[in-house]
Design a protein around this motif. Structure first.
Motif, PDB file in Angstrom:
ATOM      1  N   LEU A 296       0.695  -1.245  -0.030  1.00 29.49           N
ATOM      2  CA  LEU A 296       0.017   0.022  -0.048  1.00 29.49           C
ATOM      3  C   LEU A 296       0.894   1.201   0.129  1.00 29.49           C
ATOM      4  O   LEU A 296       1.921   1.031   0.473  1.00 29.49           O
ATOM      5  N   ASP A 297       0.241   2.236  -0.648  1.00 31.71           N
ATOM      6  CA  ASP A 297       1.020   3.548  -0.820  1.00 31.71           C
ATOM      7  C   ASP A 297       0.457   4.445   0.688  1.00 31.71           C
ATOM      8  O   ASP A 297      -0.728   4.824   0.469  1.00 31.71           O
ATOM      9  N   PRO A 298       1.019   4.692   1.600  1.00 37.38           N
ATOM     10  CA  PRO A 298       0.644   5.458   2.887  1.00 37.38           C
ATOM     11  C   PRO A 298       0.416   6.777   2.315  1.00 37.38           C
ATOM     12  O   PRO A 298      -0.455   7.465   3.198  1.00 37.38           O
ATOM     13  N   THR A 304      -8.702   8.268   9.934  1.00 35.72           N
ATOM     14  CA  THR A 304      -9.140   9.061  10.666  1.00 35.72           C
ATOM     15  C   THR A 304      -8.566   8.873  11.929  1.00 35.72           C
ATOM     16  O   THR A 304      -8.975   9.729  12.934  1.00 35.72           O
ATOM     17  N   PHE A 305      -7.792   7.991  12.396  1.00 31.85           N
ATOM     18  CA  PHE A 305      -7.328   7.736  13.644  1.00 31.85           C
ATOM     19  C   PHE A 305      -6.048   8.214  13.608  1.00 31.85           C
ATOM     20  O   PHE A 305      -5.403   8.236  14.781  1.00 31.85           O
ATOM     21  N   GLN A 306      -5.339   8.895  12.561  1.00 33.34           N
ATOM     22  CA  GLN A 306      -4.085   9.442  12.500  1.00 33.34           C
ATOM     23  C   GLN A 306      -4.164  10.964  12.164  1.00 33.34           C
ATOM     24  O   GLN A 306      -5.156  11.146  11.212  1.00 33.34           O
ATOM     25  N   ASP A 307      -3.469  11.946  12.662  1.00 28.55           N
ATOM     26  CA  ASP A 307      -3.720  13.173  12.088  1.00 28.55           C
ATOM     27  C   ASP A 307      -2.524  13.300  10.922  1.00 28.55           C
ATOM     28  O   ASP A 307      -1.360  13.715  11.230  1.00 28.55           O
ATOM     29  N   LEU A 308      -2.724  13.232   9.889  1.00 27.74           N
ATOM     30  CA  LEU A 308      -1.966  13.188   8.730  1.00 27.74           C
ATOM     31  C   LEU A 308      -2.035  14.504   7.812  1.00 27.74           C
ATOM     32  O   LEU A 308      -3.367  15.025   7.702  1.00 27.74           O
ATOM     33  N   PRO A 309      -1.007  14.723   7.419  1.00 31.18           N
ATOM     34  CA  PRO A 309      -1.157  15.939   6.338  1.00 31.18           C
ATOM     35  C   PRO A 309      -2.059  15.886   5.279  1.00 31.18           C
ATOM     36  O   PRO A 309      -1.947  14.879   4.595  1.00 31.18           O
ATOM     37  N   ASP A 310      -2.701  17.145   4.825  1.00 35.04           N
ATOM     38  CA  ASP A 310      -3.586  16.831   3.559  1.00 35.04           C
ATOM     39  C   ASP A 310      -3.037  17.339   2.478  1.00 35.04           C
ATOM     40  O   ASP A 310      -2.562  18.572   2.193  1.00 35.04           O
TER      41      ASP A 310
END
Length: 445
Positions: A296-298, A304-310
């Motif tokens: 998979l390409d993270p 929704t469980f992680q605060d990831l950059p948009d």
């Protein structure tokens, strides 16, 4: 007595006591002996590990302090000159063809099986022990005799002849490799053709058996209907005869149960031939030949469980993610465990697919959506991409049936697509699991 060979004595002083050949980056220790930097460093490391009781000079056994050695630039220059003399001797010296890259010995022998020049140490090794070995001059002479009309004076140099011999060996190796690869490819396709022919014959035979069984059941139904038709005709004739009788006699008919005929409905006959769909099971081995390790390409995952950059590459609405693999041609196959999930989406998409904003019963994401007649919910789904054919095929791995074939004209880069579906009140929270390549399939890749 014979005078000592001065060059041999000088050459001996340019070699490492550690028997590794000529000195490389020579250093001098306190007792004035010289070693390769790597050799003496390794000697000190062995003492640190406890494999040597004390740290001493490997040659004279004088005590040695770790790191107590200095680079010997003058000796290094001398070693380089000696190597040059070995390869390009001056006047009066016996010409030398070359040195063995592994043993630093003269290449005075030629292995006919491998087509290469070797030294006396190589001759004793396991690689050449059983081979035919002749002196290099004899091999060169044989070559000149065979190819005399094509040689001119400058080509009489043994070193040039050695290059030609090595070129012949390289050519022989390439031709041998091509022959082996051709045999492997031919063998594999012959095996596949044989396997497909056997599968075809087996399926046609089972289809013929089902045809015979179906026709037999139809004939039995026709016979039963004919018998019932005959009984009805006989009853009608008798009733018409009774109708000519007096009223008192006629009224007795309704009390006569013997005149009734019980009609039997013919047995139902399926119009589907089950073995037509069993071909998907037979194709499983073929599909496994194109199985790819899927990751998979993270950077595209919406979690929704992680605060990831948009970022522009990341989905922002549904729990979606793309595979890391990118396909611009060829065929590939992978499987995904969906378990008892009530909603999920699998397939491929173009790399340029929109990842922002809004984008269930089983259906294919055609336009409009295509409902799929799935009798049993698949717990594992297989996806087969044939880029050149413009097809994406979906299989129910659980029972081996074909689910759907998506057809299009592909261009650009395609990416694997995964959507876990909405949680639906915690009833659809199970994950999608990418299945690893089975051991038996990995051996056929």
């Amino acid at each position: 007595f014979a005078a000592p060979d001065y060059f041999s004595l000088v050459e001996e002083g340019a070699k490492c006591y550690g028997r590794c050949g000529y000195l490389t980056e020579p250093v001098t220790i306190a007792c004035a002996h010289n070693f390769c930097r790597v050799c003496i460093t390794q000697h000190c490391e062995e003492w640190e590990k406890g494999t040597r009781p004390e740290l001493t000079c490997p040659q004279c056994r004088e005590p040695l302090q770790k790191g107590e050695f200095k680079p010997n630039t003058q000796l290094n220059n001398r070693v380089q000159k000696i190597k040059q003399l070995r390869i390009h001797p001056g006047k009066g010296k016996e010409p030398v063809v070359d040195l063995c890259g592994r043993h630093e010995e003269l290449l005075k022998l030629f292995c006919e099986e491998d087509g290469e020049a070797i030294c006396w140490v190589c001759e004793k090794s396991r690689d050449h022990r059983s081979h035919t070995v002749v002196p290099i001059e004899e091999a060169a002479q044989d070559y000149k005799v065979r190819n005399g009309p094509f040689l001119i004076n400058p080509l009489q140099d043994p070193r040039f002849i050695l290059l030609l011999l090595q070129g012949q060996r390289f050519k022989h190796g390439c031709l041998k490799l091509v022959k082996e690869k051709r045999a492997v490819i031919t063998g594999e396709f012959n095996r596949l053709h044989t396997w497909l022919k056997e599968e075809e014959q087996g399926l046609l035979q089972r289809l013929a058996e089902e045809e015979r069984e179906t026709l037999q059941r139809l004939q039995e139904n026709v016979t039963k209907l004919s018998q019932q038709s005959s009984s009805l005709q006989q009853l009608i004739a008798e009733l018409e005869k009774k109708c000519q009788q007096r009223a008192a006699e006629l009224l007795k008919v309704r009390d006569r149960r013997s005149w009734s005929v019980k009609l039997q409905e013919p047995g139902a006959i399926s119009t589907e031939l089950k073995n037509v769909y069993k071909i998907c099971l037979a194709m499983k081995e073929m599909l496994q030949r194109f199985w790819v390790d899927m990751t998979l390409d993270p950077d595209t995952a919406n979690d929704t469980f992680q605060d990831l950059p948009d970022t522009p590459e990341r989905f922002d609405t549904y729990p979606e993610v793309l595979g890391a693999e990118r396909f611009t041609g060829g065929r590939c196959y992978w499987e995904v465990e969906v378990g008892d999930k009530t909603e999920w989406t699998l397939g491929v998409c173009r790399e340029s697919v929109s990842k922002k904003g809004m984008h269930g019963k089983y259906k294919a994401r055609t336009s409009p959506s295509t409902p799929l007649p799935v009798s049993d919910s698949p717990s594992r789904v297989g996806i087969f991409l044939d880029y050149e054919a413009g097809e994406v095929l979906f299989y129910n791995v659980t029972d081996g049936s074909h689910l759907f074939t998506f057809t299009d004209t592909f261009s650009g880069t395609l990416r694997p697509y995964f959507h876990t579906g909405l949680s639906a009140g915690d009833t659809n929270v199970a994950p999608l699991i990418i299945c690893p390549i089975p051991a038996q399939a990995r051996g056929n890749l």
